[in-house]
Design an enzyme around this catalytic site. Structure first.
Site, PDB file in Angstrom:
ATOM      1  N   ASN A 176      51.930  40.196  51.315  1.00  0.00           N
ATOM      2  CA  ASN A 176      51.828  38.752  51.507  1.00  0.00           C
ATOM      3  C   ASN A 176      52.621  38.275  52.718  1.00  0.00           C
ATOM      4  O   ASN A 176      52.204  37.336  53.406  1.00  0.00           O
ATOM      5  CB  ASN A 176      52.302  38.001  50.261  1.00  0.00           C
ATOM      6  CG  ASN A 176      51.201  37.886  49.223  1.00  0.00           C
ATOM      7  OD1 ASN A 176      50.052  38.197  49.497  1.00  0.00           O
ATOM      8  ND2 ASN A 176      51.550  37.460  48.025  1.00  0.00           N
ATOM      9  N   SER A 215      53.829  36.530  43.433  1.00  0.00           N
ATOM     10  CA  SER A 215      53.326  36.924  44.746  1.00  0.00           C
ATOM     11  C   SER A 215      54.401  36.789  45.808  1.00  0.00           C
ATOM     12  O   SER A 215      54.234  37.326  46.903  1.00  0.00           O
ATOM     13  CB  SER A 215      52.113  36.090  45.122  1.00  0.00           C
ATOM     14  OG  SER A 215      52.386  34.735  44.952  1.00  0.00           O
TER      15      SER A 215
HETATM   16  N1  3HC Z   1      36.021  41.130  39.974  1.00  0.00           N
HETATM   17  C1  3HC Z   1      35.554  42.359  39.756  1.00  0.00           C
HETATM   18  N2  3HC Z   1      34.815  43.060  40.658  1.00  0.00           N
HETATM   19  C2  3HC Z   1      34.567  42.441  41.836  1.00  0.00           C
HETATM   20  C3  3HC Z   1      35.027  41.151  42.132  1.00  0.00           C
HETATM   21  C4  3HC Z   1      35.796  40.495  41.133  1.00  0.00           C
HETATM   22  N3  3HC Z   1      36.288  39.276  41.346  1.00  0.00           N
HETATM   23  N4  3HC Z   1      34.613  40.827  43.388  1.00  0.00           N
HETATM   24  C5  3HC Z   1      33.913  41.865  43.854  1.00  0.00           C
HETATM   25  N5  3HC Z   1      33.903  42.833  42.924  1.00  0.00           N
HETATM   26  C6  3HC Z   1      33.288  44.147  43.045  1.00  0.00           C
HETATM   27  C7  3HC Z   1      31.796  44.028  43.149  1.00  0.00           C
HETATM   28  O1  3HC Z   1      31.209  43.970  41.875  1.00  0.00           O
HETATM   29  C8  3HC Z   1      31.430  45.281  43.914  1.00  0.00           C
HETATM   30  O2  3HC Z   1      31.435  46.413  43.054  1.00  0.00           O
HETATM   31  P1  3HC Z   1      30.286  47.526  43.173  1.00  0.00           P
HETATM   32  O3  3HC Z   1      30.315  47.983  44.601  1.00  0.00           O
HETATM   33  O4  3HC Z   1      30.728  48.582  42.223  1.00  0.00           O
HETATM   34  O5  3HC Z   1      29.028  46.832  42.807  1.00  0.00           O
HETATM   35  C9  3HC Z   1      32.637  45.496  44.843  1.00  0.00           C
HETATM   36  O6  3HC Z   1      33.712  44.741  44.276  1.00  0.00           O
HETATM   37  C10 3HC Z   1      32.338  44.986  46.226  1.00  0.00           C
HETATM   38  O7  3HC Z   1      31.936  43.616  46.108  1.00  0.00           O
HETATM   39  P2  3HC Z   1      30.808  42.942  46.973  1.00  0.00           P
HETATM   40  O8  3HC Z   1      29.820  43.980  47.415  1.00  0.00           O
HETATM   41  O9  3HC Z   1      30.314  41.740  46.276  1.00  0.00           O
HETATM   42  O10 3HC Z   1      31.535  42.343  48.206  1.00  0.00           O
HETATM   43  P3  3HC Z   1      32.420  43.007  49.292  1.00  0.00           P
HETATM   44  O11 3HC Z   1      32.049  44.405  49.606  1.00  0.00           O
HETATM   45  O12 3HC Z   1      32.454  42.010  50.374  1.00  0.00           O
HETATM   46  O13 3HC Z   1      33.870  43.063  48.636  1.00  0.00           O
HETATM   47  C11 3HC Z   1      35.947  42.082  48.221  1.00  0.00           C
HETATM   48  C12 3HC Z   1      34.454  41.935  48.105  1.00  0.00           C
HETATM   49  C13 3HC Z   1      36.416  43.257  47.389  1.00  0.00           C
HETATM   50  C14 3HC Z   1      36.572  40.810  47.715  1.00  0.00           C
HETATM   51  C15 3HC Z   1      36.287  42.363  49.740  1.00  0.00           C
HETATM   52  O14 3HC Z   1      35.692  41.380  50.523  1.00  0.00           O
HETATM   53  C16 3HC Z   1      37.768  42.368  50.012  1.00  0.00           C
HETATM   54  O15 3HC Z   1      38.452  43.358  49.796  1.00  0.00           O
HETATM   55  N6  3HC Z   1      38.294  41.235  50.565  1.00  0.00           N
HETATM   56  C17 3HC Z   1      39.702  41.109  50.883  1.00  0.00           C
HETATM   57  C18 3HC Z   1      40.403  40.558  49.704  1.00  0.00           C
HETATM   58  C19 3HC Z   1      41.888  40.486  49.895  1.00  0.00           C
HETATM   59  O16 3HC Z   1      42.424  40.550  50.978  1.00  0.00           O
HETATM   60  N7  3HC Z   1      42.601  40.321  48.787  1.00  0.00           N
HETATM   61  C20 3HC Z   1      44.035  40.212  48.790  1.00  0.00           C
HETATM   62  C21 3HC Z   1      44.403  38.779  48.786  1.00  0.00           C
HETATM   63  S1  3HC Z   1      46.136  38.544  48.746  1.00  0.00           S
HETATM   64  C22 3HC Z   1      46.499  38.643  47.108  1.00  0.00           C
HETATM   65  O17 3HC Z   1      45.674  38.759  46.253  1.00  0.00           O
HETATM   66  C23 3HC Z   1      47.926  38.562  46.784  1.00  0.00           C
HETATM   67  C24 3HC Z   1      48.232  37.267  46.136  1.00  0.00           C
HETATM   68  O18 3HC Z   1      49.574  37.323  45.733  1.00  0.00           O
HETATM   69  C25 3HC Z   1      48.042  36.065  47.014  1.00  0.00           C
END
Ligand code: 3HC
Length: 567
Positions: free
Chosen positions: A192, A121
């Site tokens: 990041n 990352s």
């Molecule tokens: N695995 C698989 N599918 C998942 C999941 C997981 N862990 N979490 C959520 N989903 C799916 C759900 O099943 C749902 O699918 P569907 O619409 O087909 O039923 C879809 O994603 C949307 O989920 P929810 O309705 O439960 O919830 P949200 O609409 O709030 O979405 C989220 C959840 C996708 C996590 C959204 O809140 C999001 O995009 N958050 C921001 C996350 C972010 O910024 N990530 C980057 C972090 S930095 C990083 O990773 C880099 C590292 O190096 C640090």
């Protein structure tokens, strides 16, 4: 010609590794999942079964397709089982010595033409590559959590990387249904470097105690319109990961804004790592769960809403506030004409002042000339161009018509300035900022000044709650919470662009596809206006002295000639 990649090894089967396995298996590739012990390999298998099981339960995947996905993956604790794969992705903890050790071992295991990728990352890919026999085949493939959902893959190249390899990996990412962004090797890459600095800043705001945990998250989610608030997102990413990335960014840049906040360091030391340990900024049902146990009961503040409200001012916001307050059952006295009789305002418990450009004359921009020219703000005729009809004078007259029981609520800076010198010192002032609606609602920030009573602040919040807004309360600081989080983040994006590391389009793609932003930083600046962002930063910089808040020269240039960043 792009190389054929059909068999993939994934090393490290934690949250990210297991998610990456899922991405490849769903795209039809054969996957070998490797972790250090049979138990860890079994845990990785469990993650995939659970995740695909949830998709089946939601009707997004048939049972046959689930069986096919699971059937494409084998699980092992032996690196030697990777001898025939076309590509290996390493997703082990962010420690350079572990990664270098693994890449060194892979040299003697995989075919000479196999690609070695790291999901690091933030660590230096050049250092990882340099420790291998064939550094030209080492590349970064950085996925975002949750990997099955978020579309971004940062493809990180080093000075060693073959162009043909970069093309192949970019095409592979596209085959997976992802959006690749190709960038060079720099601490934190694009997403990041921006996101984690924003999270660190948010944690530092939380440390001050000026705003509550939920209110800080509402600022990000409702105010800015991001998918999650910064503390919830930090808990999702893992506080140890957030800290590790901060460490790497700080070591590379020595920017105080990237340094890990003291609270973050303490939480990591205490083992409060976020969702994965069951406790972070929030407490979860169990380790790995996203269900929060210590969420406060839904606020019932609206029961304390003020029932008789005055709204003074003109323009869209004034109209909207009158409508929403009326719909909420409040009796609204609307005054939208500077010549109107002000007597009906006397004795009202709450009066909102709504300025904005429409309310002032074009020349003085709503009373700013009174401030800029150092005129006596108490002199209602001082504004020569609008002769007292701009909010500065009009609102001054309104302030004098109010009695000491009224709580006065300026909704913008011009309105607040207009009150100076006119108000009875007993009158309480509770400034607010009404934001544009986002997909999570419309936020009103309520500023707590030292001399405003908790009762007055609560009453203002309750009145906006009842009118259907989402509200938060914080100490009255430049930018309150939303702009104090957003504008430095946007400034960091402009700095990144100005440094030549990535294009505005790639930065926007990284933040929308990698972090679920509704629009990227440059689209946001274009929507808000570069000048407003630069002015907001300058205010915050004056208040705090923080060097990182100095508007980037490129932002200032765009502001000066009113040129958008995109299109
Ligand atoms: N695995 C698989 N599918 C998942 C999941 C997981 N862990 N979490 C959520 N989903 C799916 C759900 O099943 C749902 O699918 P569907 O619409 O087909 O039923 C879809 O994603 C949307 O989920 P929810 O309705 O439960 O919830 P949200 O609409 O709030 O979405 C989220 C959840 C996708 C996590 C959204 O809140 C999001 O995009 N958050 C921001 C996350 C972010 O910024 N990530 C980057 C972090 S930095 C990083 O990773 C880099 C590292 O190096 C640090």
């Amino acid at each position: 010609m792009a190389r054929e990649i059909s068999t993939v090894g994934v090393i490290g089967l934690g949250t990210m590794g297991a998610g990456i396995v899922e991405v490849f298996a769903k795209a039809g590739l054969t996957v070998v999942g490797v972790d250090g012990t049979p138990e860890l390999a079994e845990r990785g298998k469990g993650f995939l079964e659970a995740s695909t099981g949830r998709a089946v339960a939601k009707g997004r995947l048939s049972e046959d397709d689930q069986a096919a996905v699971l059937g494409r993956v084998t699980w092992t604790d032996q690196l030697g089982d990777l001898k025939d794969v076309d590509l290996v992705i390493e997703a082990v903890p962010e420690r350079l010595e572990i990664k270098r050790d693994i890449f060194g071992k892979l040299d003697d295991i995989v075919r000479d033409d196999a690609v070695l990728a790291s999901n690091t990352s933030s660590l230096s890919l050049t250092e990882i590559a340099a420790s291998t026999k064939h550094p030209q085949r080492v590349i970064g493939m950085h996925f975002f959590n949750p990997a099955p959902v978020l579309k971004l893959v940062e493809v990180i190249t080093t000075l060693f990387t073959d162009d043909e390899l970069t093309t192949s990996v970019r095409e592979l990412a596209e085959r997976l249904g992802k959006k690749p962004v190709v960038v060079g090797d720099r601490a934190g890459f694009v997403a990041n470097a921006l996101l984690i600095t924003y999270l660190a800043r948010a944690i530092r705001v939380y440390e001050t105690g000026h705003v509550s945990r939920e209110d800080l998250d509402a600022a990000g989610q409702v105010g800015i319109g991001l998918p999650m608030g910064p503390l919830t997102l930090s808990d999702l990413i893992g506080l140890d990961v957030v800290k590790e990335v901060c460490d790497v960014l700080y070591a590379a840049t020595h920017e105080p804004s990237a340094a890990p906040p003291a609270l973050l360091q303490q939480m990591v030391t205490a083992g409060r790592l976020g969702r994965k340990s069951g406790q972070g900024f929030y407490t979860y049902e169990k380790a790995g769960s996203g269900t929060v146990l210590d969420a406060p009961a839904a606020a019932e503040r609206s029961s304390g809403a003020t029932k008789t409200v005055g709204v003074v001012g003109t323009g869209d916001l004034a109209t909207e506030l009158v409508e929403k307050l009326t719909e909420s059952g409040a009796q609204v006295t609307a005054v939208d004409d500077p010549a109107a009789d002000l007597a009906p305002l006397a004795g009202l418990p709450l009066v909102l002042l709504v300025g904005g450009p429409e309310a002032g004359c074009e020349d003085c921009g709503g009373g700013e000339c009174l401030i800029a020219e150092g005129a006596d703000p108490a002199d209602a005729t001082a504004c020569e161009c609008c002769h007292g009809k701009a909010p500065a004078a009009w609102f001054g007259a309104v302030a004098e018509a109010l009695d000491e029981r009224t709580v006065v609520v300026p909704t913008d800076e011009a309105s607040a300035w207009a009150l100076i010198g006119h108000l009875d010192p007993q009158v309480q002032v509770v400034p607010v900022a009404v934001h544009q609606p986002t997909r999570a609602g419309q936020l009103v920030e309520v500023a707590r000044q030292l001399d405003a009573s908790a009762e007055a602040v609560d009453g203002v919040q309750a009145t906006f709650d009842a009118a259907g807004f989402v509200t938060l309360a914080s100490r009255d600081r430049a930018g309150l919470v939303v702009d104090a989080l957003l504008y430095p983040h946007l400034n960091d994006a402009v700095r990144m662009l100005d440094s030549g590391y990535a294009t505005a389009e790639d930065i926007d793609t990284a933040m929308t596809a990698g972090c679920g932003y509704p629009q990227g930083p440059f689209a946001m600046i274009d929507a808000i206006g570069a000048e407003e962002v630069a002015d907001g930063l300058t205010q915050m910089q004056l208040e705090t002295g923080e060097p990182a808040l100095t508007p980037s020269p490129l932002l200032v240039e765009h502001a000066a000639i009113d040129r958008p960043f995109l299109g």
